[in-house]
Design a protein around this motif. Structure first.
Motif, PDB file in Angstrom:
ATOM      1  N   PRO A  98      28.113 -54.128  46.714  1.00 33.37           N
ATOM      2  CA  PRO A  98      28.155 -53.108  46.335  1.00 33.37           C
ATOM      3  C   PRO A  98      27.866 -51.437  47.358  1.00 33.37           C
ATOM      4  CG  PRO A  98      26.762 -53.491  45.359  1.00 33.37           C
ATOM      5  CD  PRO A  98      27.351 -54.560  46.297  1.00 33.37           C
ATOM      6  N   ARG A  99      27.263 -52.239  48.055  1.00 27.92           N
ATOM      7  CA  ARG A  99      26.782 -52.062  49.446  1.00 27.92           C
ATOM      8  C   ARG A  99      27.107 -51.079  50.223  1.00 27.92           C
ATOM      9  NH1 ARG A  99      25.769 -56.684  53.489  1.00 27.92           N
ATOM     10  NH2 ARG A  99      27.579 -57.071  52.865  1.00 27.92           N
TER      11      ARG A  99
ATOM     12  N   VAL B 298      22.901 -57.741  44.658  1.00 25.52           N
ATOM     13  CA  VAL B 298      23.384 -56.772  44.532  1.00 25.52           C
ATOM     14  C   VAL B 298      23.287 -55.673  43.537  1.00 25.52           C
ATOM     15  CG1 VAL B 298      23.898 -58.457  42.534  1.00 25.52           C
ATOM     16  CG2 VAL B 298      25.827 -57.135  43.924  1.00 25.52           C
ATOM     17  N   VAL B 299      22.379 -56.157  41.877  1.00 26.17           N
ATOM     18  CA  VAL B 299      21.695 -55.026  41.165  1.00 26.17           C
ATOM     19  C   VAL B 299      20.866 -54.349  42.076  1.00 26.17           C
ATOM     20  CG1 VAL B 299      20.488 -55.582  39.198  1.00 26.17           C
ATOM     21  CG2 VAL B 299      22.259 -57.377  39.660  1.00 26.17           C
ATOM     22  N   ALA B 300      19.725 -54.472  42.802  1.00 26.06           N
ATOM     23  CA  ALA B 300      18.804 -54.041  43.803  1.00 26.06           C
ATOM     24  C   ALA B 300      19.549 -52.996  44.729  1.00 26.06           C
ATOM     25  CB  ALA B 300      18.002 -54.458  44.349  1.00 26.06           C
ATOM     26  N   SER B 301      21.278 -53.174  44.892  1.00 26.74           N
ATOM     27  CA  SER B 301      21.408 -52.291  46.022  1.00 26.74           C
ATOM     28  C   SER B 301      21.756 -51.338  45.337  1.00 26.74           C
ATOM     29  CB  SER B 301      22.628 -52.731  46.576  1.00 26.74           C
ATOM     30  OG  SER B 301      23.971 -51.749  46.822  1.00 26.74           O
ATOM     31  N   VAL B 302      22.481 -51.823  43.355  1.00 30.92           N
ATOM     32  CA  VAL B 302      23.075 -50.532  43.129  1.00 30.92           C
ATOM     33  C   VAL B 302      21.722 -49.453  42.603  1.00 30.92           C
ATOM     34  CG1 VAL B 302      24.342 -50.346  40.454  1.00 30.92           C
ATOM     35  CG2 VAL B 302      24.949 -51.265  42.073  1.00 30.92           C
ATOM     36  N   ILE B 303      20.190 -50.421  41.891  1.00 30.57           N
ATOM     37  CA  ILE B 303      19.638 -49.175  41.582  1.00 30.57           C
ATOM     38  C   ILE B 303      18.693 -47.914  43.034  1.00 30.57           C
ATOM     39  CG2 ILE B 303      16.874 -49.831  41.122  1.00 30.57           C
ATOM     40  CD1 ILE B 303      17.615 -52.694  39.358  1.00 30.57           C
ATOM     41  N   TYR B 304      18.986 -49.106  43.977  1.00 30.12           N
ATOM     42  CA  TYR B 304      18.105 -48.332  44.858  1.00 30.12           C
ATOM     43  C   TYR B 304      19.157 -47.228  45.196  1.00 30.12           C
ATOM     44  CZ  TYR B 304      13.674 -50.035  44.814  1.00 30.12           C
ATOM     45  OH  TYR B 304      12.408 -50.718  44.536  1.00 30.12           O
TER      46      TYR B 304
ATOM     47  N   ASN C 137      21.092 -45.671  43.142  1.00 34.04           N
ATOM     48  CA  ASN C 137      20.708 -44.606  42.415  1.00 34.04           C
ATOM     49  C   ASN C 137      19.484 -43.606  42.399  1.00 34.04           C
ATOM     50  OD1 ASN C 137      21.342 -43.445  38.964  1.00 34.04           O
ATOM     51  ND2 ASN C 137      19.421 -44.162  39.359  1.00 34.04           N
ATOM     52  N   GLU C 138      18.615 -44.411  42.959  1.00 32.67           N
ATOM     53  CA  GLU C 138      17.296 -44.022  43.309  1.00 32.67           C
ATOM     54  C   GLU C 138      17.438 -42.884  44.698  1.00 32.67           C
ATOM     55  OE1 GLU C 138      13.178 -43.656  43.996  1.00 32.67           O
ATOM     56  OE2 GLU C 138      13.989 -44.863  42.240  1.00 32.67           O
ATOM     57  N   PHE C 139      18.252 -43.354  45.967  1.00 29.86           N
ATOM     58  CA  PHE C 139      18.480 -42.283  46.712  1.00 29.86           C
ATOM     59  C   PHE C 139      18.749 -41.202  45.935  1.00 29.86           C
ATOM     60  CE2 PHE C 139      17.181 -46.346  49.210  1.00 29.86           C
ATOM     61  CZ  PHE C 139      16.733 -46.223  49.815  1.00 29.86           C
ATOM     62  N   VAL C 140      20.095 -41.271  45.515  1.00 30.73           N
ATOM     63  CA  VAL C 140      21.257 -40.286  45.140  1.00 30.73           C
ATOM     64  C   VAL C 140      20.234 -39.143  44.323  1.00 30.73           C
ATOM     65  CG1 VAL C 140      22.998 -39.513  44.072  1.00 30.73           C
ATOM     66  CG2 VAL C 140      22.829 -41.364  45.409  1.00 30.73           C
ATOM     67  N   LEU C 141      19.592 -39.599  43.950  1.00 33.54           N
ATOM     68  CA  LEU C 141      18.804 -38.314  42.914  1.00 33.54           C
ATOM     69  C   LEU C 141      17.761 -37.997  43.815  1.00 33.54           C
ATOM     70  CD1 LEU C 141      18.031 -40.735  39.786  1.00 33.54           C
ATOM     71  CD2 LEU C 141      19.852 -39.257  39.504  1.00 33.54           C
TER      72      LEU C 141
ATOM     73  N   ALA D 262      29.303 -43.929  42.650  1.00 30.75           N
ATOM     74  CA  ALA D 262      30.658 -44.584  41.428  1.00 30.75           C
ATOM     75  C   ALA D 262      29.953 -45.930  40.382  1.00 30.75           C
ATOM     76  CB  ALA D 262      31.274 -45.544  42.033  1.00 30.75           C
ATOM     77  N   ALA D 263      29.220 -46.253  41.401  1.00 36.54           N
ATOM     78  CA  ALA D 263      28.193 -47.841  40.865  1.00 36.54           C
ATOM     79  C   ALA D 263      27.161 -46.121  39.743  1.00 36.54           C
ATOM     80  CB  ALA D 263      27.586 -48.323  41.336  1.00 36.54           C
ATOM     81  N   PRO D 264      25.740 -45.679  40.278  1.00 35.07           N
ATOM     82  CA  PRO D 264      24.969 -45.193  39.451  1.00 35.07           C
ATOM     83  C   PRO D 264      25.626 -44.033  38.718  1.00 35.07           C
ATOM     84  CG  PRO D 264      24.617 -45.135  41.456  1.00 35.07           C
ATOM     85  CD  PRO D 264      26.310 -45.688  41.852  1.00 35.07           C
ATOM     86  N   LEU D 265      26.989 -43.894  38.416  1.00 32.93           N
ATOM     87  CA  LEU D 265      27.607 -43.503  37.282  1.00 32.93           C
ATOM     88  C   LEU D 265      28.407 -44.949  36.240  1.00 32.93           C
ATOM     89  CD1 LEU D 265      30.065 -40.774  38.802  1.00 32.93           C
ATOM     90  CD2 LEU D 265      28.495 -40.229  37.389  1.00 32.93           C
TER      91      LEU D 265
END
Length: 204
Positions: free
Chosen positions: A19-20, A126-132, A134-138, A159-162
């Motif tokens: 998901p990078r 791979v999970v940390a990529s999604v977490i961050y 989301n962090e950056f988007v917000l 996509a992944a944050p949603l």
């Protein structure tokens, strides 16, 4: 919101094998938004009410530095919450410098299987990529909203944050150890970025 919150640690769906793409795109977008901040906006309050534009810009740079350190196997606590070494107005330049280290670490596919040491426990890259992502988007949205910018939100960023937002931060409880306001209801046909930020208590 800060990236230290345990509730954002468990994606609801299995992340894609890589998901990078969304992470790299929002990191690039952050540079554009940081570059668009005017001096008269530094003290404006962002949708994160405890953060001025200056605070949020310093925090964003710190998060980017932290993600690079974590991806390389370093300690979460080794990077301060705010990048206080940056002079007002120099955030875009500092971001560009930090992106080089970030890219060097996160461009390596091996990072996806590496254990990333978050405060509530290790998670795969791979999970940390999604977490961050989301962090950056917000926080990029927070800055853009506070400074009157209207960036383009690539669907891959969202996509992944949603897909994971309901599990990452349930609708209840909010407040206290869950530093988000109540869900702001938006129309189901609203733009993806509005649905995402509304779930995290921001008013689009």
């Amino acid at each position: 919101m800060t990236e230290t919150v345990n509730v954002s640690g468990a994606p609801a769906t299995r992340p894609s094998t890589d998901p990078r793409g969304g992470l790299f795109k929002v990191v690039a977008l952050a540079h554009e938004v940081l570059a668009g901040i005017r001096p008269d906006q530094y003290d404006e309050v962002t949708p994160c009410p405890d953060y001025s534009v200056r605070d949020m810009a310093n925090h964003l740079v710190s998060v980017l530095r932290r993600v690079a350190v974590l991806g390389a196997g370093g300690s979460f606590m080794s990077v301060p919450h705010f990048a206080e070494d940056i002079a007002d107005g120099d955030w875009a330049e500092a971001w560009a410098v930090s992106v080089k280290e970030f890219d060097a670490v996160w461009s390596d596919p091996a990072v996806l299987g590496r254990q990333i040491g978050l405060p509530w426990g290790p998670v795969p890259g791979v999970v940390a990529s999604v977490i961050y992502t989301n962090e950056f988007v917000l926080h990029v949205w927070d800055l853009a909203k506070a400074t009157g910018q209207n960036p383009t939100w690539d669907p891959e960023m969202l996509a992944a944050p949603l897909a994971n937002m309901h599990r990452a931060v349930p609708a209840e409880p909010r407040g206290g150890q869950v530093p988000f306001g109540p869900v702001v209801e938006v129309h189901e046909d609203a733009p993806a970025i509005d649905r995402l930020v509304g779930w995290y208590g921001r008013r689009p």
